[in-house]
Structure formats: C-alpha cells, structure tokens
Motif scaffolding. Structure first.
Motif, PDB file in Angstrom:
ATOM      1  N   SER A  56     -22.159 -33.531  14.539  1.00 50.30           N
ATOM      2  CA  SER A  56     -22.445 -32.185  15.027  1.00 50.30           C
ATOM      3  C   SER A  56     -23.249 -31.445  13.979  1.00 50.30           C
ATOM      4  CB  SER A  56     -21.149 -31.406  15.269  1.00 50.30           C
ATOM      5  OG  SER A  56     -20.302 -32.072  16.166  1.00 50.30           O
ATOM      6  N   LEU A  60     -20.905 -26.165  14.912  1.00 51.16           N
ATOM      7  CA  LEU A  60     -19.510 -26.072  14.481  1.00 51.16           C
ATOM      8  C   LEU A  60     -19.122 -24.614  14.246  1.00 51.16           C
ATOM      9  CD1 LEU A  60     -19.469 -29.104  12.037  1.00 51.16           C
ATOM     10  CD2 LEU A  60     -18.318 -28.964  14.257  1.00 51.16           C
ATOM     11  N   SER A  66     -16.329 -22.735  16.600  1.00 50.54           N
ATOM     12  CA  SER A  66     -15.097 -22.319  15.923  1.00 50.54           C
ATOM     13  C   SER A  66     -14.981 -20.808  15.789  1.00 50.54           C
ATOM     14  CB  SER A  66     -15.007 -22.957  14.534  1.00 50.54           C
ATOM     15  OG  SER A  66     -15.993 -22.414  13.676  1.00 50.54           O
ATOM     16  N   VAL A 107     -13.587 -26.996  11.433  1.00 52.21           N
ATOM     17  CA  VAL A 107     -14.621 -28.027  11.522  1.00 52.21           C
ATOM     18  C   VAL A 107     -14.104 -29.233  12.306  1.00 52.21           C
ATOM     19  CG1 VAL A 107     -15.991 -29.705  10.203  1.00 52.21           C
ATOM     20  CG2 VAL A 107     -15.792 -27.339   9.408  1.00 52.21           C
ATOM     21  N   HIS A 131     -13.736 -29.335  16.183  1.00 53.84           N
ATOM     22  CA  HIS A 131     -14.952 -29.214  16.986  1.00 53.84           C
ATOM     23  C   HIS A 131     -15.985 -30.286  16.674  1.00 53.84           C
ATOM     24  CE1 HIS A 131     -13.434 -25.402  18.439  1.00 53.84           C
ATOM     25  NE2 HIS A 131     -13.118 -25.125  17.186  1.00 53.84           N
ATOM     26  N   LEU A 132     -15.654 -31.196  15.789  1.00 52.67           N
ATOM     27  CA  LEU A 132     -16.583 -32.235  15.349  1.00 52.67           C
ATOM     28  C   LEU A 132     -16.679 -33.347  16.385  1.00 52.67           C
ATOM     29  CD1 LEU A 132     -18.311 -33.218  12.945  1.00 52.67           C
ATOM     30  CD2 LEU A 132     -16.253 -34.329  12.058  1.00 52.67           C
TER      31      LEU A 132
END
Length: 150
Positions: A56, A61, A65, A47, A50-51
């Motif tokens: 997001s 996410l 991911s 998480v 990629h936040l």
C-alpha cells in the motif's frame, strides 16, 4: 450526580467506543505478543490494519486510518525497523513507494485476523449471531456517518 458517575451509568458513544477499542486492542496485542510479536504496539495498528498483502502507499494508509501522513510515516519507520514492512518502488509509479509486508508482517496479519475473528465469535455468542450482525452493521453506519461529518 458527578460527571464520572453519570458516564459510568449512561456512557455516551465516545466512552463506549473507547471501551470497545481498548478491549479489542488489549486482547489483540497481548495475544500477538504471546505468539511472537511482542514489539508491536496498538499505534502500529493504524498501518497494519490497513496494509494490503501486495503493498500500500503511505498516503492510502494515512487516508484509511484517519491519521496524518507524518504519523503514518513514523509508524512505517518503526515497523520497518521491527521487520514487519519494507519500502519498495511502486511498479505503477516509480516515484512512489509501496509499503509491503515482510514474511514477519504477513504472519502478524494472519494471526491478527484469527485473533479478531475469535473476539467477534465470542461477542456473537454472547449477544446472539443476529444481534451481533445488526450491531456491527449499525456501528459501521455510525462510523461512516461520523467520518463524513469531519
């Protein structure tokens, strides 16, 4: 020759990628713990890595991911409990929620970026800046190619 010996002498892509991942994760999360973020686990990286700063959607996410939505949902719940993220209504779609980093989450994101940058600088110093840049570009191409094969 036993399989384990062969893998040590001539490791395949999975073994090498695993070694690199576990090494980076180990240093990243150990350093974060020293800097006040002891409750985080490597799984939370699915998480946190990629936040977006502005938030997001959980579905994004999960897609970025490569994790199932249910796994990401559980991680978001844990990160919310730990004080790293909060759920807010998505201004562009009131039915959806945005996962938004808190002040603690933003601090972790900033520290993580610095820690990973230091890891990359050390790697570049070890093999040479040009060689590291080539390696990173090639690794990105291999990762992109392998994710398109799924």
């Amino acid at each position: 020759m036993r399989r384990s010996e062969r893998k040590q002498q001539d490791p395949d892509l999975g073994v090498l990628a695993g070694r690199l991942l576990f090494s980076v994760q180990g240093e990243l999360f150990a350093t974060l713990a020293e800097q006040g973020h002891a409750g985080l686990r490597p799984q939370h990286g699915a998480v946190l890595a990629h936040l977006d700063v502005e938030g997001s959607r959980a579905t994004d996410l999960a897609r970025h991911s490569g994790q199932h939505k249910q796994v990401v949902g559980k991680l978001i719940d844990e990160l919310e409990t730990l004080g790293y993220v909060e759920r807010r209504p998505d201004p562009s779609d009131r039915r959806a929620k945005l996962i938004v980093p808190t002040v603690r989450g933003l601090d972790q994101m900033e520290r993580s970026d610095a820690i990973v940058a230091a890891i990359e600088e050390r790697a570049a110093a070890t093999v040479g800046v040009a060689a590291y840049a080539s390696f990173k570009a090639l690794l990105g191409q291999v990762a992109a190619a392998s994710s398109s094969l799924r």
